[in-house]
Design a protein around this motif. Sequence first.
Motif, short mmCIF file in Angstrom:
data_model
loop_
_atom_site.label_atom_id
_atom_site.label_comp_id
_atom_site.label_asym_id
_atom_site.label_seq_id
_atom_site.Cartn_x
_atom_site.Cartn_y
_atom_site.Cartn_z
N GLY A 1 -4.25 0.13 -8.20
CA GLY A 1 -3.18 -0.78 -7.81
C GLY A 1 -3.61 -1.74 -6.73
O GLY A 1 -3.29 -2.94 -6.77
N MET A 2 -4.36 -1.25 -5.75
CA MET A 2 -4.79 -2.11 -4.65
C MET A 2 -5.91 -3.07 -5.05
O MET A 2 -6.14 -4.06 -4.38
N MET A 3 -6.59 -2.79 -6.17
CA MET A 3 -7.57 -3.75 -6.69
C MET A 3 -6.87 -4.96 -7.31
O MET A 3 -7.48 -6.02 -7.45
N THR A 4 -5.62 -4.79 -7.70
CA THR A 4 -4.85 -5.88 -8.27
C THR A 4 -4.41 -6.84 -7.16
O THR A 4 -3.98 -6.39 -6.10
N GLY A 5 -4.51 -8.12 -7.39
CA GLY A 5 -4.07 -9.10 -6.41
C GLY A 5 -2.56 -9.04 -6.22
O GLY A 5 -1.82 -8.77 -7.16
N ILE A 6 -2.11 -9.33 -5.03
CA ILE A 6 -0.68 -9.22 -4.75
C ILE A 6 0.13 -10.21 -5.59
O ILE A 6 1.24 -9.89 -6.03
N GLN B 1 -5.19 12.06 -8.99
CA GLN B 1 -4.48 11.07 -9.79
C GLN B 1 -3.76 10.07 -8.89
O GLN B 1 -3.74 8.86 -9.18
N ILE B 2 -3.18 10.56 -7.82
CA ILE B 2 -2.48 9.67 -6.88
C ILE B 2 -3.46 8.68 -6.27
O ILE B 2 -3.19 7.47 -6.22
N TRP B 3 -4.59 9.18 -5.83
CA TRP B 3 -5.59 8.30 -5.22
C TRP B 3 -6.11 7.27 -6.23
O TRP B 3 -6.32 6.10 -5.90
N SER B 4 -6.38 7.73 -7.46
CA SER B 4 -6.90 6.83 -8.48
C SER B 4 -5.90 5.72 -8.78
O SER B 4 -6.26 4.54 -8.89
N TRP B 5 -4.61 6.09 -8.93
CA TRP B 5 -3.57 5.09 -9.21
C TRP B 5 -3.47 4.10 -8.06
O TRP B 5 -3.39 2.89 -8.28
N ALA C 1 0.82 -1.20 0.00
CA ALA C 1 0.00 0.00 0.00
C ALA C 1 0.86 1.26 0.00
O ALA C 1 0.62 2.20 -0.76
N GLN C 2 1.90 1.29 0.84
CA GLN C 2 2.76 2.46 0.90
C GLN C 2 3.61 2.58 -0.37
O GLN C 2 3.83 3.69 -0.87
N PHE C 3 4.07 1.46 -0.89
CA PHE C 3 4.86 1.48 -2.12
C PHE C 3 4.07 2.09 -3.26
O PHE C 3 4.59 2.91 -4.03
N PHE C 4 2.80 1.72 -3.37
CA PHE C 4 1.98 2.25 -4.45
C PHE C 4 1.74 3.75 -4.27
O PHE C 4 1.66 4.50 -5.26
N ILE C 5 1.61 4.22 -3.05
CA ILE C 5 1.51 5.66 -2.81
C ILE C 5 2.79 6.36 -3.25
O ILE C 5 2.77 7.41 -3.90
N ASP C 6 3.93 5.75 -2.91
CA ASP C 6 5.22 6.36 -3.25
C ASP C 6 5.42 6.45 -4.76
O ASP C 6 5.91 7.47 -5.28
N VAL C 7 5.07 5.40 -5.48
CA VAL C 7 5.23 5.40 -6.94
C VAL C 7 4.34 6.47 -7.58
O VAL C 7 4.77 7.23 -8.45
#
Length: 277
Positions: A189-194, A181-185, A156-162
């Motif tokens: 990303g979090m909808m994608t399975g790990i 845009q950050i929130w949407s990305w 979750a934090q990694f996706f925020i950073d990217v």
Amino acid sequence: MPSFTVSDGTNIYYKDWGNKDAKGTVVFSHGWPLNSDNWENQMFYLANRGYRVVAHDRRGHGRSDQPWTGNNMNTYADDLLQLIEHLDLKDVMLVGHSTGGGEVARFLGRHGSSRVQKAVLVSAITPFLLKTEDNPKGTPIEVFDSFRAAIEKDRAQFFIDVASGPFFGFNRPSVKASQGQIWSWWQQGMMTGIRGAHECVEVFSKTDMREDLKRIDIPVLVLHGDDDQIVPFEGSAPEVMKLLKKGTLKVFEGASHALPNMNIDGVNHELLAFLAA
């Protein structure tokens, strides 16, 4: 929600907008770790101009199933073929962003162009992202290892950073950040399975598409920003142009990896012009 089942039993979600009687259809493939929502500006624009537009959520991503297996470029391309066959699409223009650009290249190299007239590679991972002895302009493996480690530690934090930094270029002093845009990305990303997110890093870093590009026999438009921090310009677009038989390059000066989001008008204009050409 519209979906269909591919040969290995995976359920794939897709959008099918616009004029179903249009002569041609534009089919979009999204990047990692996003889904078809990331193309909404382009799909809305073209559908409002009389085109049929289709986009799917890649396996493991978005609203599609999250299978443990099949997270590789060949299967991604096979899923795309089955989507096109499911809808019986002809005279298609394929458009792929980032990993989706790799998917388009592998599709054409693996399945040919019998249903496809044109293709567009947007900030694509082509021809080969990983640095090797015969690909010195690539990105070192340590970068991708760090991606996988960050996914395992705190995805979750990694996706925020990217999203807050290199993807949109918000780490550049001249670029105003969009929290939306950050929130949407992050949400996509979090909808994608790990599992899918983790394995897709291997896919986009280690898949060599040089031979695929050589096989493509249709016109290809290459769109790339020269300040792309995810897929650096010098190792990508110019190298792609050396391999394509019928390639045209459009460089977006000062632009980031996120051309469909940050350069909406420019990308829309190029897609519409290429469709009409």
